[in-house]
Structures are given as C-alpha cells and as structure tokens.
Motif scaffolding. Structure first.
Motif, PDB file in Angstrom:
ATOM      1  N   TRP A  82      25.739  45.614   8.296  1.00 12.93           N
ATOM      2  CA  TRP A  82      25.041  46.836   7.930  1.00 12.93           C
ATOM      3  C   TRP A  82      23.966  47.257   8.929  1.00 12.93           C
ATOM      4  N   HIS A  88      31.966  47.308   3.995  1.00 10.16           N
ATOM      5  CA  HIS A  88      31.346  47.372   5.318  1.00 10.16           C
ATOM      6  C   HIS A  88      32.368  47.483   6.439  1.00 10.16           C
ATOM      7  N   PRO A 119      22.901  53.677   7.336  1.00 10.22           N
ATOM      8  CA  PRO A 119      23.695  52.951   6.341  1.00 10.22           C
ATOM      9  C   PRO A 119      22.981  51.711   5.790  1.00 10.22           C
ATOM     10  N   THR A 168      34.706  49.687   6.628  1.00 12.87           N
ATOM     11  CA  THR A 168      34.813  51.110   6.928  1.00 12.87           C
ATOM     12  C   THR A 168      33.705  51.543   7.872  1.00 12.87           C
ATOM     13  N   LEU A 169      32.492  51.079   7.601  1.00 15.79           N
ATOM     14  CA  LEU A 169      31.367  51.382   8.492  1.00 15.79           C
ATOM     15  C   LEU A 169      31.613  50.799   9.876  1.00 15.79           C
ATOM     16  N   VAL A 211      33.923  53.090  11.812  1.00 16.29           N
ATOM     17  CA  VAL A 211      33.236  54.326  12.216  1.00 16.29           C
ATOM     18  C   VAL A 211      32.354  54.064  13.427  1.00 16.29           C
ATOM     19  N   ARG A 212      31.576  52.987  13.373  1.00 14.68           N
ATOM     20  CA  ARG A 212      30.682  52.672  14.494  1.00 14.68           C
ATOM     21  C   ARG A 212      31.460  52.278  15.745  1.00 14.68           C
ATOM     22  N   ASP A 229      21.876  52.804  14.534  1.00 15.93           N
ATOM     23  CA  ASP A 229      22.460  53.509  13.390  1.00 15.93           C
ATOM     24  C   ASP A 229      21.865  52.936  12.097  1.00 15.93           C
ATOM     25  N   SER A 254      26.048  57.269   8.399  1.00 19.57           N
ATOM     26  CA  SER A 254      26.176  56.862   9.799  1.00 19.57           C
ATOM     27  C   SER A 254      26.088  58.067  10.729  1.00 19.57           C
ATOM     28  N   VAL A 266      28.233  54.418   4.100  1.00 21.83           N
ATOM     29  CA  VAL A 266      28.877  54.787   5.358  1.00 21.83           C
ATOM     30  C   VAL A 266      28.643  56.253   5.702  1.00 21.83           C
TER      31      VAL A 266
END
Length: 473
Positions: A397, A22, A405, A24-25, A28-29, A402, A52, A49
């Motif tokens: 998550w 999570h 994911p 990595t997500l 990104v966000r 978004d 997203s 991910v």
C-alpha cells in the motif's frame, strides 16, 4: 536500459467485491510508472485503488454482476469502456472470475483489446479444482491425494480414509451463490458426517465436491510461484517464493512473502505451463508435505496479489512483461530479485497481533538455486538469480510517490474497526460488560467409520486447531 513503449493503454479488470485487493493497485502502479495510460474496471466502489495518481479513469463494472457461464453483461461493459478510451488497450484480469469470463468472450473482444491467447476455455479448466487434479496426475505434478465422491456415502468413506480432518473444496468456487449459509470455497471437514452433509449441498453449490488429504501448515510449508508466459508456454519472467506470514494465520493470503528460488517448485510450474501452452499470467500455490514434497494446491489464471514481489532490479514484473509481450515489444532478460520481501501492511499487522512474528531482513532459511533451463528444454530460465534485489522490501500500500491509496486504506481500516467495536458494545448489556475470555471446549467424540469403509483403519490423531476456511492466495 530497455526502452518501454507506452503508447497502448491498459485496462485492469476486477470483478470480485474486495475493495482491499492490493494486487489491483500493484498493477495500476506498475504500468502507470512507465507512463502507460491505465484504466480500471472495478466493483465495490473501487476501494483505495481509485486514489492512485497513476489511474487515468475508473469505470463501473456490470451493475448486476457477471455470470461466468453467460458473461454478456461483461461484454457490453467492456465494449463501452473501449469506446470511451477510443483505441485498443491491453486487458489484464486481476481475479479468477474476470479471467474466466474474459476467456469466454475473447473472440468478441480481440478487435478492441489485446488479451492472451488461451484456447479451449483454459482459465476455467485450470481454476476447476477437479480438472486441476486430473492434469497434475496426467503430467506427474505432485498434488494432494484427492477424491471426487459420487454420493454422500462415498464422501463419508473418503473423509474417514483421507483424514480426518480433510480439506473439502468446491470444484468451481466462482459458481457458489452469494451469501449461501455454510458454503465456502474451501472448508476443513473434521468428521465423515460433515463430509456427507456437505456433499448433499452439491446442487446448491453448483459444482462437484472434492475431498483432499490435509497437509498441515508449519514453518517453510507454504510456497507460491508467479509467472508471465508468451504463446506456447514460453516463460518471460517467473519466480518462486515462500509465505512467511498469512492472514488468517497459517491458512490465508500472503501477508509477508519472500522471493526464494526453489528448483522443485519452479520445475513443476514451468512444466505445467509448457504442457498447457499457457499464455499470460498465472499464480500457483504449493504446500510442502511432511516428506518435503511440494504439492500444487491451487492454480489461479491471473496475477497473484503479491506479484510485485517478483520485480527485478529494473522493476520488470509479470504485469509489465505481459504488457510488453501483448504490444509486440521485446521482454528484457531479468536481473536481480531473489531475497526481496513483500509486505501487505494491513494483513501483516493483523497476523503479527494474532501470534505471528514479522520476519527479519534476512531469509529465514537457505535460498535454493533453481536449475537452468537449456535451449532444448525451452530456452534460458526466466527465474531471476540472486543479485540486486536482496533485502529490498516491497509494500503493498505505501509508496512515497503515490500516498493516496495508503491513506485511504488506513482510513477504511480504522473506520471498519471502529464500526465493529461499536456493534460489539451495543450487543453487550450495559451492566456486566467484561473482557471476553477464551472458551476451551472438550474434544468431540470421534465418529465410527462408515459401514463397510476402512473399518480396520486406526483412529487418526485429533484434528489440529485450524480455521474452517482455508484461503491459499
């Protein structure tokens, strides 16, 4: 409000095969919400991910994996990614293997990517458990008592003297061969004979074996520190927090964490970063011993998976701070934050079911005030003081803006559970299926001390019931 220039793209790199990472997500966000064009280089199909809305493109990692000692395949991969993007980008490594491999090829990447300046293969040095023990001793950072045995006999003697049980670690866990039976990055060893047998597999493991004094887990024992640093170890944003639920229970990654300032944790972490001249993002794990001393047990040269816990009232976190620093922008003074709670929904649910309990909205203990950093000591403290962040929950998550994911994570989790259940049922005879029962085993007889070693030492209490693998992320 601080103006955030988002003209430089960002590439999030993850080489490990964990589709449920999570962190990595979160990266990104964090950047995508500020309008940054975000690309991801990931293994294992990417995982949730890739759903997203903040991700511009997904690029496959090297097909055959990456050897951190010879990462030419990664250089070729990142060169191709850079050519597809068409202009220089900020590169953020999200796991230890990525950080170590990038540092080895940094000179060849600097025309294409903006990356932290980390000389002398610094990520590999701090991620090396033996080197970390030496650095802590040199700079007076509390660390569990550690022995690096030079023979199987020394390993057996150290296991008896330090414990049992003792924590066994491979110095460079990223070199462990995939699928090696019984070789884990961290293992709880309960007898001298186990320590000897593990040492005899050093050549197979690819690095040295360390034995550390076991620090029991309990309430208020597991803490962490996340920070972003400019050149010379100058702090941009930093904070300490407490792990309130983990998965696996008591020894695993953070399922629920709370931002709580602690002077001892912050001072030790800031001193270490300053002495190393560390630039970029780091994640440190501490365990408080029975005397109340916080001992550093792990140094990760990249963002921790729960880094979004340390976001101030304006959303500034360590990833955004590093992006601003690497693109030549001013990093604003953070405000508000302590008291926030981070929840990794999938792991928190598993931990609660296995005997934990979800914390309430208030801190379970008093938040300690971190000491201010004077100008002579390196500038004002980057650790945010109590304020607007108190009581806010950050989920790993779920995000209303978004949702993709989260839905993908749930679908994968349910599918994985159904698959395991089906395999378990197929393995049970059609007649006589019954509910599994816990098996209570009689305690094993304690071994005698190794010849010539600690013969007069009284037998320690029986080893507590802990999982064989200790994960401190």
């Amino acid at each position: 409000m601080h103006a955030f220039a988002n003209h430089v793209p960002a590439v999030v790199l993850r080489l490990d095969r964990n589709p449920f990472h999570h962190g990595t997500l979160g990266a990104v966000r964090s950047l995508g919400r500020k309008g940054v064009e975000v690309h991801a280089v990931v293994e294992a199909g990417g995982g949730p991910v890739v759903r997203s809305r903040y991700l511009r493109a997904v690029h496959a990692g090297p097909a055959g994996g990456v050897d951190p000692e010879a990462p030419e395949a990664l250089l070729e991969c990142l060169t191709g990614v850079s050519e597809r993007i068409g202009r220089p980008a900020v590169l953020i490594a999200m796991d230890d293997l990525s950080a170590i491999a990038v540092s080895r090829i940094a000179p060849a990447l600097r025309e294409r990517f903006r990356i932290p300046h980390q000389p002398d293969n610094l990520p590999a040095r701090v991620a090396d458990k033996a080197e970390l023990s030496r650095l802590c001793s040199r700079w007076d950072v509390p660390h569990p008592e550690t022995v690096v045995p030079a023979s199987g006999a020394e390993a057996a003697e150290a296991a008896w003297r330090l414990g049992p049980p003792v924590v066994a670690k491979w110095s460079r866990p990223w070199l462990l061969p995939a699928g090696a039976d019984g070789l884990r990055s961290t293992t709880l060893v309960r007898t001298p004979a186990e320590a000897r047998r593990l040492y005899e597999r050093s050549a197979e493991a690819g690095s040295r074996l360390l034995l550390q004094r076991f620090l029991p887990a309990g309430p208020d024992t597991d803490w962490f520190f996340h920070g972003a640093f400019a050149r010379g170890g100058r702090p941009l944003l930093a904070g300490s927090g407490r792990k309130e639920l983990s998965w696996p229970v008591r020894t695993g990654l953070t399922a629920v964490g709370r931002w709580l300032p602690d002077p001892a944790v912050e001072e030790a972490a800031l001193r270490l970063a300053e002495r190393l001249g560390y630039q970029g993002i780091l994640d440190l794990d501490f365990r408080r011993d029975e005397r109340g001393v916080f001992r550093l047990v792990d140094f990760n040269p990249r963002p921790g998976a729960q880094f979004r816990l340390f976001a101030d009232a304006a959303g500034l976190d360590v990833v955004r701070a590093t992006y601003l620093d690497l693109t030549g922008q001013q990093v604003p003074q953070p405000s508000g934050g302590p008291g926030r709670v981070f929840v990794a929904e999938n792991y928190a649910l598993l931990a609660a079911v296995r005997g934990g309990s979800l914390p309430r909205g208030r801190a379970a203990g008093p938040a300690r005030t971190a000491p201010a950093r004077t100008a002579a000591a390196g500038g004002a403290s980057p650790a945010v003081r109590p304020g607007a962040g108190r009581g806010r929950v950050e989920t790993a998550w779920f995000a209303a803006d978004d949702p993709g994911p989260f839905v993908a994570m749930l679908a994968a989790l349910v599918g994985r559970g159904a698959g395991k259940g089906a395999r378990a049922l197929r393995g049970v005879p059609a007649q006589g299926r019954r509910t599994a029962r816990a098996v209570v085993r009689a305690p094993r007889q304690r071994e005698q001390p190794p010849p010539g070693g600690a013969a007069s030492r009284p037998a320690p209490p029986e080893a507590p019931s802990e999982p064989d693998e200790l994960v401190t992320r």
